[in-house]
Write an enzyme that holds these catalytic residues in place. Structure first.
Site, PDB file in Angstrom:
ATOM      1  N   HIS A  38     -39.210  -1.069   8.423  1.00 28.62           N
ATOM      2  CA  HIS A  38     -40.228  -0.004   8.974  1.00 28.62           C
ATOM      3  C   HIS A  38     -39.410   0.851  10.007  1.00 28.62           C
ATOM      4  O   HIS A  38     -38.176   0.815  10.008  1.00 28.62           O
ATOM      5  CB  HIS A  38     -41.212  -0.717   9.738  1.00 28.62           C
ATOM      6  CG  HIS A  38     -40.681  -1.561  10.811  1.00 28.62           C
ATOM      7  ND1 HIS A  38     -40.047  -1.193  11.900  1.00 28.62           N
ATOM      8  CD2 HIS A  38     -40.893  -3.069  10.819  1.00 28.62           C
ATOM      9  CE1 HIS A  38     -39.917  -2.283  12.678  1.00 28.62           C
ATOM     10  NE2 HIS A  38     -40.134  -3.270  11.941  1.00 28.62           N
ATOM     11  N   CYS A  87     -43.203 -19.460  20.116  1.00 23.21           N
ATOM     12  CA  CYS A  87     -43.727 -18.255  19.433  1.00 23.21           C
ATOM     13  C   CYS A  87     -42.740 -18.027  18.269  1.00 23.21           C
ATOM     14  O   CYS A  87     -41.652 -17.782  18.436  1.00 23.21           O
ATOM     15  CB  CYS A  87     -43.619 -16.894  20.376  1.00 23.21           C
ATOM     16  SG  CYS A  87     -44.230 -15.399  19.173  1.00 23.21           S
ATOM     17  N   CYS A 128     -48.524 -15.246  23.163  1.00 24.46           N
ATOM     18  CA  CYS A 128     -47.242 -14.506  23.349  1.00 24.46           C
ATOM     19  C   CYS A 128     -47.401 -13.352  23.854  1.00 24.46           C
ATOM     20  O   CYS A 128     -48.148 -12.485  23.894  1.00 24.46           O
ATOM     21  CB  CYS A 128     -46.676 -14.393  22.019  1.00 24.46           C
ATOM     22  SG  CYS A 128     -45.219 -13.111  22.089  1.00 24.46           S
ATOM     23  N   LYS A 173     -44.549  -5.819  18.910  1.00 26.26           N
ATOM     24  CA  LYS A 173     -43.205  -5.829  18.010  1.00 26.26           C
ATOM     25  C   LYS A 173     -43.521  -6.046  16.527  1.00 26.26           C
ATOM     26  O   LYS A 173     -43.449  -5.245  15.827  1.00 26.26           O
ATOM     27  CB  LYS A 173     -42.283  -6.987  18.424  1.00 26.26           C
ATOM     28  CG  LYS A 173     -41.096  -6.926  17.646  1.00 26.26           C
ATOM     29  CD  LYS A 173     -40.065  -7.978  18.081  1.00 26.26           C
ATOM     30  CE  LYS A 173     -38.962  -7.956  17.228  1.00 26.26           C
ATOM     31  NZ  LYS A 173     -38.308  -9.036  17.269  1.00 26.26           N
TER      32      LYS A 173
HETATM   33  N1  MSP Z   1     -33.361 -10.374  13.649  1.00 18.35           N
HETATM   34  C1  MSP Z   1     -33.794  -9.767  15.048  1.00 18.35           C
HETATM   35  C2  MSP Z   1     -32.341  -9.212  15.812  1.00 18.35           C
HETATM   36  C3  MSP Z   1     -31.275 -10.146  15.712  1.00 18.35           C
HETATM   37  S1  MSP Z   1     -29.768  -9.305  16.233  1.00 18.35           S
HETATM   38  C4  MSP Z   1     -28.606 -10.473  16.330  1.00 18.35           C
HETATM   39  C5  MSP Z   1     -34.687  -8.833  15.202  1.00 18.35           C
HETATM   40  N2  MSP Z   1     -34.924  -8.210  13.898  1.00 18.35           N
HETATM   41  S2  MSP Z   1     -35.971  -7.318  13.460  1.00 18.35           S
HETATM   42  O1  MSP Z   1     -36.163  -6.928  12.305  1.00 18.35           O
HETATM   43  O2  MSP Z   1     -37.433  -7.501  14.162  1.00 18.35           O
HETATM   44  O3  MSP Z   1     -35.781  -5.995  14.366  1.00 18.35           O
HETATM   45  C6  MSP Z   1     -36.020  -4.751  14.206  1.00 18.35           C
HETATM   46  C7  MSP Z   1     -35.197  -3.709  15.327  1.00 18.35           C
HETATM   47  O4  MSP Z   1     -36.091  -2.720  15.235  1.00 18.35           O
HETATM   48  C8  MSP Z   1     -34.976  -4.418  16.772  1.00 18.35           C
HETATM   49  O5  MSP Z   1     -34.016  -3.653  17.441  1.00 18.35           O
HETATM   50  C9  MSP Z   1     -36.426  -3.665  17.417  1.00 18.35           C
HETATM   51  O6  MSP Z   1     -36.250  -3.411  18.480  1.00 18.35           O
HETATM   52  C10 MSP Z   1     -36.638  -2.561  16.536  1.00 18.35           C
HETATM   53  N3  MSP Z   1     -37.863  -2.121  16.631  1.00 18.35           N
HETATM   54  C11 MSP Z   1     -38.931  -2.594  15.933  1.00 18.35           C
HETATM   55  N4  MSP Z   1     -40.130  -1.832  16.209  1.00 18.35           N
HETATM   56  C12 MSP Z   1     -39.869  -0.632  16.834  1.00 18.35           C
HETATM   57  C13 MSP Z   1     -40.339   0.660  16.944  1.00 18.35           C
HETATM   58  N5  MSP Z   1     -41.371   0.823  16.681  1.00 18.35           N
HETATM   59  N6  MSP Z   1     -39.522   1.406  17.417  1.00 18.35           N
HETATM   60  C14 MSP Z   1     -37.935   1.426  17.560  1.00 18.35           C
HETATM   61  N7  MSP Z   1     -37.688   0.043  17.222  1.00 18.35           N
HETATM   62  C15 MSP Z   1     -38.452  -0.980  17.263  1.00 18.35           C
HETATM   63  O7  MSP Z   1     -35.423  -8.453  16.062  1.00 18.35           O
END
Ligand code: MSP
Length: 647
Positions: A18, A126, A144, A302
Site C-alpha cells: 500500500h 497486540c 492498542c 497503522k
Molecule cells: N515488518 C515491519 C517492519 C520490520 S523492519 C525490520 C513492518 N512492516 S509493515 O509492512 O507494516 O511496514 C510498512 C512500512 O510502511 C513502515 O515503515 C510503516 O511506517 C510504513 N507505513 C504504513 N502506513 C503508512 C502511511 N500511510 N504512510 C507512510 N508510511 C506508512 O512494520
C-alpha cells in the site's frame, strides 16, 4: 570511494503493498540512486518480514500454509518493484536459510553476553503490532494505542532480553551521535522514552509456531522483531560462510542508514541498537523516521484506518509522476495529505506545464531554428541561476529534504521560462539576430539538462527521456551537474509528449466509477483488501443484516451512451421496476459498446447514495467482475422482471 548502505523496512506479508510500502521504497531508491551518482558504492536493501503470529493467522484465515501466503505476496512485491524501477541490490526474505543462519548467530552472541533469561510473563498483546503493552500504554478497554483493537491477555514462560541494561549506553549513543535518530523531534521522543526507564523485552514466543526456533529452548520461537531487525545484516552475509558484504558495507562501512516510518522507530532506534550492542556488533549510523500519508486529511492508524493503494495512478501514469508527487508534497519527516485531486493538480502544473511544455517548446524551437539540430551558440546567461539551484538541490538531497531539492529545481525551471518569455526566441527565427536566438536556446536547454540530471534519482525514467530529447547521455555521476555539458549542433529527435495533461474532471469521474468506495477510502481492520485482486475470504465478516442492507436488484438497460471525453464511462438508463427510469454511470466502456447493451439485464446496487460523475448524477452501481482490468457484467441466468431483488 565511500560505502553507503540504505534499507527500507522489510514488509509484512499478510497484506499487499500500500502507500506506506510504496512511499518508503521510493525514498530508499531515490537515496540509493542519488548516492550512486554521488560516487558512493551503494547497497540498497529491501525485503519481507514473514514470520510471526500475524502472518500465521492471516494464512490460516485463507486456509493456506504461511509460506504459501508469503510466496504469493512476495511475488506481488517483486512485480511491483520491477514495474516501479526500484534499484535494490537485494531482497531479503526472513524465511530464507541465509537469514535464519544469521539470526541464530546473533542470538548466540546475545546469549553469550548473558543477556537472555527465562521468566514468567503476563501481559496484554497486540498481534497487529506484535508487541506486549502495559495497561498504562493502552487505550480504554485495553485497546492498542496504534490499532485501537482489543489486546489479548497472555500468560506464558518467555525468554527475556536485558534491555534495561542498555539504557545508559543508548542515552550515551544519542548524546555522542546527535544525527543517529532523525528528524530531531523524533530523536527527542526516543530519548525521553529511554530516559523514562526501559523494561526488559520478551523475545521468545511459546504459542507461535511460525518462527525461527529459539536455539536451546525447545517450544519457543524467536520474537518476530528480533528476527526481522536482523535482516539488515543477515542480507549482507552475517553469520554465513561468506560475510564479505557484511564486512564491507556494515562492519567497515562508512554509512549505514535505515529509513523507517515513525510507527516503527522505537524498534529501530532502541531495540535494534541494544541487540547489536549486546552482540558486540557495529550500530547503524542513522535511523530516519518519516511521517505518514493521510488520505483526504483523515487520521491514519497503522493497519486500521485509511490504508490506501495508489494503483490507479501507477497503472495510468507509471511510477515516476507518483514518485515526484510524494517526494514533492511531503516535508520529509512530517505527515502529509494525499488526494487524487492534489495529484492531478501537481501533475498538470509542475509536470505537464512547467517541465513538459518547457522541454517540448525548447526542442521544437531549436529544431526549427537549426534544421533539426540543437543550437551551437553557447551562452552563460543562466549559469549563475543554475549553479545556485544545483547547490541548493545538492544540500537538500544530502539532508533528505526532497521537497526542498525539488523546489530548487522548479525555481530554476521558472527562471528559465521567464528568460524565454523575455527573449521570445520563437519570434526571432530566421531574423537578423540568429546568433542571439542560438544563445537563448542553448542556455535554456542547458538549464533543462541540469534539471534532468538532478531528477535522475527522483524520476529515473522520465529524467532519462528528457536527456534523450536533448541528445544528452544519461549521466552516471553528479559531475554532469557542472554547467556547460550540453552538446552543440547535434540532431534533436522530435519531441514526444512526456507528461500529457490530465483532464481532471474525466479522470476523477473515471476513478470514482472504477471503485466508488476508494474515493473516500474505506477503513477497515484488518486492512481493506483491493476489491478486484484480493483473495476471497480476506475481508472482514459482515453479518446477515448488514448484507441485507445492500439492495441488489435486476435492471434492464433501456438506453446507453458514451460519457463525452471519457474512454471508460457509459451512461446507462435503467429500468429497475420503479415508477421512473434511473441513470447510472458505469466504468465499462472499455469492454462494452453502448448499442450492444440495450435490452440486456444487469444487476445493480440500488440503494447506493447518488454521486455526480462528470456532471451526471449516477444512481446506483452496476455489478461486474474484473479480469485483467476489464469488467465482465453480471446478469441473472434468464430474464426476470426488472426490479427483482437479488440475494
Ligand atoms: N515488518 C515491519 C517492519 C520490520 S523492519 C525490520 C513492518 N512492516 S509493515 O509492512 O507494516 O511496514 C510498512 C512500512 O510502511 C513502515 O515503515 C510503516 O511506517 C510504513 N507505513 C504504513 N502506513 C503508512 C502511511 N500511510 N504512510 C507512510 N508510511 C506508512 O512494520
Amino acid at each position: 570511494m565511500s560505502t553507503y548502505f540504505v534499507s527500507s523496512p522489510i514488509y509484512y506479508v499478510n497484506d499487499r503493498p500500500h502507500i506506506g510500502h510504496i512511499f518508503t521504497t521510493f525514498v530508499v531508491d531515490t537515496i540509493a540512486r542519488y548516492r550512486r551518482l554521488r560516487g558512493d558504492e551503494v547497497f540498497c536493501l529491501t525485503g519481507t518480514d514473514e514470520h510471526g503470529q500475524k502472518i500465521e493467522r492471516a494464512a490460516a484465515a485463507r486456509g493456506l500454509e504461511p509460506i504459501a501466503l508469503a510466496d504469493e505476496v512476495v511475488a506481488v512485491y517483486h512485480r511491483l518493484w520491477a514495474e516501479l524501477g526500484i534499484s535494490h541490490d537485494d531482497f531479503i526474505r526472513t524465511t530464507e536459510a541465509r537469514h535464519i543462519a544469521g539470526v541464530r548467530e546473533i542470538v548466540a552472541r546475545i546469549a553469550a553476553s548473558g543477556d537472555f533469561y527465562l521468566n514468567h510473563h503476563e501481559g496484554l498483546y497486540c498481534t497487529a503490532c506484535e508487541v506486549f503493552y502495559t495497561e498504562k500504554e493502552l487505550l480504554a478497554g485495553n485497546r492498542c494505542p496504534i490499532h485501537e483493537s482489543a489486546c489479548e491477555p497472555r500468560s506464558e514462560q518467555n525468554l527475556f532480553f536485558r534491555l534495561s541494561k542498555y539504557q545508559q549506553a543508548l542515552l550515551d549513543l544519542y548524546e555522542r551521535q546527535p544525527g543517529f535518530i532523525k528528524p530531531e523531534i523524533r530523536a527527542n521522543e526516543m530519548k525521553q522514552f529511554v530516559a523514562s526507564g526501559l523494561r526488559d523485552l520478551s523475545v521468545s514466543r511459546s504459542n507461535v509456531q511460525w518462527g525461527i526456533p529459539f536455539p536451546g529452548h525447545e517450544g519457543h520461537t524467536i520474537y518476530v522483531w528480533l528476527d526481522a531487525l536482523s535482516n539488515y545484516i543477515t542480507a549482507l552475509g552475517f553469520g554465513q560462510p561468506d560475510p564479505g558484504l557484511y564486512q564491507k558495507f556494515w562492519a567497515e562501512g562508512d554509512e549505514r542508514v535505515h529509513i523507517v516510518g515513525k510507527d516503527i522507530l522505537r524498534f529501530h532506534s532502541v531495540y535494534w541498537p541494544a541487540f547489536l550492542l549486546s552482540a558486540g556488533l557495529p550500530l547503524p549510523t542513522t535511523v530516519w523516521a518519516h511521517g505518514f500519508w493521510l488520505r483526504d486529511e483523515r487520521k491514519i492508524a497503522k493497519s486500521g484506518g485509511n490504508i490506501f493503494r495508489p494503483n490507479h495512478l501507477i497503472e495510468r501514469f507509471g511510477g515516476d509522476p507518483l514518485r515526484y508527487f510524494l517526494l514533492r508534497e511531503m516535508v520529509f519527516g512530517q505527515d502529509a495529505s494525499f488526494s487524487d485531486e492534489a495529484f492531478v493538480d501537481r501533475f498538470n502544473s509542475d509536470l505537464a506545464n512547467d517541465l513538459g511544455n518547457t522541454l517540448s517548446r525548447l526542442v521544437t524551437v531549436s529544431r526549427k531554428a537549426f534544421a533539426g539540430r540543437s543550437s551551437d551558440r553557447r551562452s552563460d546567461a543562466l549559469k549563475a541561476a543554475s549553479e545556485a539551484a544545483i547547490a541548493d538541490y545538492r544540500r537538500a538531497m544530502d539532508g533528505f529534504a526532497f521537497q526542498e531539492a525539488l523546489r530548487a529545481l522548479w525555481r530554476l525551471l521558472q527562471e528559465t521560462n521567464q528568460y524565454l518569455v523575455q527573449n521570445e526566441p520563437w519570434k526571432k527565427i530566421g531574423g537578423p539576430n540568429s546568433g542571439q536566438v542560438g544563445e537563448v536556446l542553448w542556455t535554456s536547454c542547458e538549464a533543462l539538462r541540469l534539471i534532468a540530471v538532478a531528477l535522475l534519482p527522483i524520476m529515473p525514467d522520465k529524467a532519462a527521456r528528457i536527456l534523450e530529447s536533448l541528445a544528452c547521455p544519461v549521466a552516471d555521476s553528479l559531475d554532469a551537474l557542472a554547467w556547460g555539458g550540453l552538446p552543440c549542433g547535434v540532431p534533436l529527435p522530435a519531441p514526444a509528449p512526456l507528461f500529457p495533461r490530465i483532464d481532471k474532471a474525466v479522470f476523477l469521474a473515471e476513478i470514482s466509477a472504477d471503485s466508488p468506495q476508494e474515493k473516500k477510502i474505506v477503513t477497515t481492520v484488518p486492512p481493506k483488501p483491493d476489491p478486484d485482486a484480493a483473495p476471497a475470504g480476506t475481508s472482514p465478516k459482515i453479518n446477515y443484516d448488514q448484507f441485507m442492507n445492500v439492495e441488489l436488484r435486476v435492471a434492464a438497460v433501456v438506453a446507453a451512451e458514451r460519457v463525452p471525453k471519457s474512454s471508460k464511462l457509459l451512461l446507462l438508463t435503467l429500468d429497475a421496476g420503479e415508477a421512473e427510469k434511473r441513470t447510472v454511470v458505469a466504468g465499462i466502456a472499455k469492454a462494452y459498446e453502448p448499442e450492444a447493451l440495450v435490452g440486456r439485464q444487469v444487476i445493480i446496487v440500488a440503494n447506493l447514495e447518488p454521486a455526480k460523475l462528470m456532471g451526471v448524477e449516477s444512481n446506483g452501481m452496476v455489478l461486474a467482475a474484473s479480469e485483467d482490468g476489464l469488467p465482465i457484467l453480471l446478469a441473472p441466468e434468464r430474464a426476470v422482471p426488472p426490479g427483482t431483488r437479488v440475494r
